[in-house]
Design an enzyme around this catalytic site. Structure first.
Site, PDB file in Angstrom:
ATOM      1  N   SER A  14       0.865  -1.177   0.000  1.00  0.00           N
ATOM      2  CA  SER A  14       0.000   0.000   0.000  1.00  0.00           C
ATOM      3  C   SER A  14       0.900   1.225   0.000  1.00  0.00           C
ATOM      4  CB  SER A  14      -0.906   0.014   1.230  1.00  0.00           C
ATOM      5  OG  SER A  14      -1.579   1.256   1.305  1.00  0.00           O
ATOM      6  N   ARG A  15       0.811   2.040  -1.044  1.00  0.00           N
ATOM      7  CA  ARG A  15       1.706   3.203  -1.137  1.00  0.00           C
ATOM      8  C   ARG A  15       1.257   4.335  -0.204  1.00  0.00           C
ATOM      9  NH1 ARG A  15       1.317   1.598  -6.725  1.00  0.00           N
ATOM     10  NH2 ARG A  15       3.053   0.199  -7.118  1.00  0.00           N
ATOM     11  N   VAL A  16       0.080   4.202   0.376  1.00  0.00           N
ATOM     12  CA  VAL A  16      -0.354   5.159   1.396  1.00  0.00           C
ATOM     13  C   VAL A  16       0.223   4.734   2.744  1.00  0.00           C
ATOM     14  CG1 VAL A  16      -2.363   6.083   2.598  1.00  0.00           C
ATOM     15  CG2 VAL A  16      -2.421   5.823   0.121  1.00  0.00           C
TER      16      VAL A  16
END
Length: 513
Positions: free
Chosen positions: A373-375
């Site tokens: 998850s790049r968040v």
């Protein structure tokens, strides 16, 4: 009344309703019809994606202008293909393709043009707004950072691959590995994880799916009362390719309506692989030049302009959000194929489901190494961030060590300890479909693993231990669980109380079989 007055009254009634000047209509003639595509001469003023009306013997049939050429216009037929023939008249409506939206859509099943297909009453057009299917995505200035979690109720995802409101998280894997199951569980969990008094509005877009499968999903959503906040948009496998192509745009237009109201919405595209295939079919029928794997050159733009519309708006623009969960089906786990790599590069991370893990009985069959998850932890509560911080690394190390240990090498104590904990952690993260867990139960469950409480429990007893531990905490320490849920933070006081409760249960209440 005199004769003069009578004549005046008659003249007034005759001229009532006559507007000044002639009414202009852009009209063309159908010159060729083939495979659901009509070629039209005329219509020089038509716009791209404009709605076109074909005048047929069976009444008006709608089409969409997609190719604007020098001497003709090519349009896909959205209604009865058989009714449109050469020589018929085609009129431009002056309207870009749009869908009627309102709260009346909630709980309904509609087609790609917004018409109900669930046997329920028709919608009242006068009470609804119209939203265009194609719209420019919100700009950087109108967005805010993604930092509010969208809880899925699935331990492995909420702990290691968190999804935030306004994020685009891809679910990718081979067929029959549980991709739709994750999406449906996430929808069901929105009714349990209510913030601000209202559940997240969910839109499930079924593209090219069997009608029986869609019916089963709708039935399950009704059974769990999730249809009370869900809209299903369906363009089944039996629907023409143009309708399958339009379905996700209809879904995102509905999602934007709720986002513009300041509400949170979630949209699932199931799946974009079939969407790409339908667009390829439409493009080849329109005689557009084929590119790699016969997909048209703008296939990347097709998906990027769809997924970019997911956003979390700033408070000045209403503060609403639209979270997207696109699904992609891979062939033989090939994530480097054309469409998968396209969508991976557009989204903010992916949940990768591995067939081997699925066949071994690990559900969800999450590949921790390839999922991301790049968040990241920005979309996690402080409690989950603190508890699950080291778990991803421990699980990744376990997978590597397990592959090495199968050769029967002599292992040192430290490696054995990591393998034992990894086995218990893997067992703990197994979760059946429709068994969503509230946030505080997820934290307590993972806490027991990472703090060593599970180390003395047999691997075969892990699932039973977890179930009985949660029941114990609910029964004996409900105030602690409530504090954990409301505060969403693992303070020193809560941490110590939870550790003591878990240790107490492991020593005095859990009876090993």
């Amino acid at each position: 009344m005199t004769d003069k007055d009578t004549i005046l009254e008659q003249l007034k009634s005759e001229i009532t309703g006559i507007t000044a000047g002639p009414k202009l209509e852009h009209v063309g003639t159908v010159t060729r019809v083939s495979d659901g595509v009509a070629e039209i001469r005329g219509l020089s003023q038509v716009m791209y994606s404009e709605l076109i009306e074909f005048e047929t013997e069976k009444g008006a049939v709608l089409g969409q202008a997609l190719n604007l050429e020098e001497h003709s216009v090519k349009a896909v037929i959205l209604g009865d293909r058989e009714a449109v023939r050469e020589g018929q008249t085609a009129k431009g409506t002056g309207n870009i393709l749009s869908v009627a939206v309102s709260d009346a859509l909630i709980g309904r099943v509609i087609d790609a043009l917004g018409n109900p297909v669930d046997g329920g009453p028709s919608f009242k057009a006068e009470t609804m707004k119209r939203y265009p299917l194609e719209k420019i995505a919100p700009g950087v200035i109108t967005r805010q950072s993604v930092n509010v979690p969208l809880q899925t109720g699935i331990k492995a995802i909420d702990a290691m691959i968190p999804i935030g409101r306004g994020q685009r998280e891809l679910i990718i894997g081979d067929r029959q590995t549980g991709k739709t199951a994750i999406a449906i569980d996430t929808i069901i969990n929105q009714g349990k994880d209510v913030r601000g008094g209202k559940p997240v509005i969910c839109i499930y877009v079924a593209i090219g799916q069997k009608e029986s499968k869609v019916a089963q999903i709708v039935e399950q959503l009704k059974k769990t009362k999730a249809m009370e906040y869900t809209i299903v948009v369906t363009a089944p496998a039996s629907a023409p390719a143009p309708l399958q192509f339009l379905a996700p745009y209809t879904g995102v237009a509905i999602g934007e309506y709720f986002m513009d109201q300041g509400r949170d919405a979630l949209i699932v595209y199931d799946d974009l692989s079939k969407h790409a295939v339908s667009y390829r079919e439409v493009s080849l029928l329109l005689r557009r030049p084929p590119g790699r794997e016969a997909y048209p050159g703008d296939i990347f733009y097709l998906h990027s302009r769809l997924l970019e519309r997911a956003a979390r708006l700033s408070p000045e623009h209403g503060g609403g959000s639209l979270t997207a969960l696109p699904i992609i089906e891979t062939q033989l786990s090939d994530v480097s194929a054309y469409i998968p790599t396209n969508v991976i590069s557009i989204t903010d991370g992916q949940i990768y489901l591995e067939p081997e893990l699925f066949y071994q009985g690990t559900k969800p069959a999450l590949n921790v190494g390839l999922s991301v998850s790049r968040v990241g932890s920005s979309a996690q509560t402080k409690a989950m961030k603190k508890v699950a911080g080291t778990m991803r690394l421990e699980l990744a190390q376990y997978r590597e060590l397990a592959a090495f240990a199968q050769f029967g090498q002599e292992l040192d104590a430290s490696t054995k300890q990591k393998l034992d904990r990894g086995r218990r952690l893997s067992e703990l993260l197994k979760q059946n479909q429709y068994h969503n867990m509230p946030f505080e139960e997820e934290v307590a469950s993972i806490f027991s693993a990472v703090r060593g409480v599970l180390d003395t429990v047999e691997v075969s007893d892990v699932q039973r231990f977890e179930k009985e531990l949660i029941a114990f905490l609910r029964g004996r320490h409900d105030a602690l669980m409530k504090k954990l849920r409301e505060g969403a933070e693992l303070t020193k006081e809560v941490d110590e109380a939870l550790k003591a409760a878990c240790d107490d249960f492991a020593k005095n209440y859990f009876k090993k079989s």
